[in-house]
Design a protein around this motif. Sequence first.
Motif: not given
Length: 289
Positions: A88-99
Amino acid sequence: MSNSSLQGLSLALPLTSFGNVLMFLFSVSLASSIIFLNMSVCVSILLNRALRSENRFMYMLSTCFSDICTGVSYYYVGVMDVKDHFGSPTGTYYVVPTFLGLSYMAILAAQADRYHAVASPFQYSRRMTLNRTVVVICAFWLYAFLIVAVNNLVTVGVARQIVSIGSFVGNIFTVIIMIGLNIRLFIIARFQLEKEPPSVERDIKRSSVYLILVVALFFLTTWLPLFCHVIVCNFFGLVCYTFKNEGTDPLRVLPRVNAALTPILYIWGCSPLRATLLTKVWRPCCRRR
């Protein structure tokens, strides 16, 4: 998340109707509440040396810190038009779900800690020192971001496979363990601790066990719908309805609601924490105003 995607970013819902405005206010209020409540608990623990010397408060501190990060990030993923997934161009590189995952691991570790402390108090006092507890917490934080690094170094297709298989296996096993620990802790609190003679130590053990039971119960209630959705849609390959963005997806809003509920439960269920919060954090701030 590229510069071009940020330039074209809009709100999760256009403010063209009363319902959309309410949804916008809810998202902003939720993010603010998560930050305020968890920050209050964090400061209370850090200001009280007695609280910092207990292992269970270290797990609280870990949960609150990851939830603060969740609250800060929700101003982006919840308020804005964001789809946080691989590619996704607006994704967070899976950092936010990691929290969110770190909160999950901290609560699971806290359950295991309370079970060990109550079931084998003598072995627990020898094995689980404060330093070892901090090492355990640092270990699952390091593991979580190691997975993030791996997912961002491989191709999108491989990353999706890792996440889908990992989510299926990890979610099933950890949920079973969490439910099993809940049942076992309830039995211990209900029958084993009640047989002990009345004492301050018994009351502390009982209150700490009941607190983690309630926290885990609320956690499972808010997370199980998302777990089931991920397993059914990703692993079994079924076609599921997809929402426009993170902020309008109730299955992804629920875990954020839990991030605001958890510190409330900590404050409600722990009298030393509540006393510190009222006397050293909130009351001085009110006097300055």
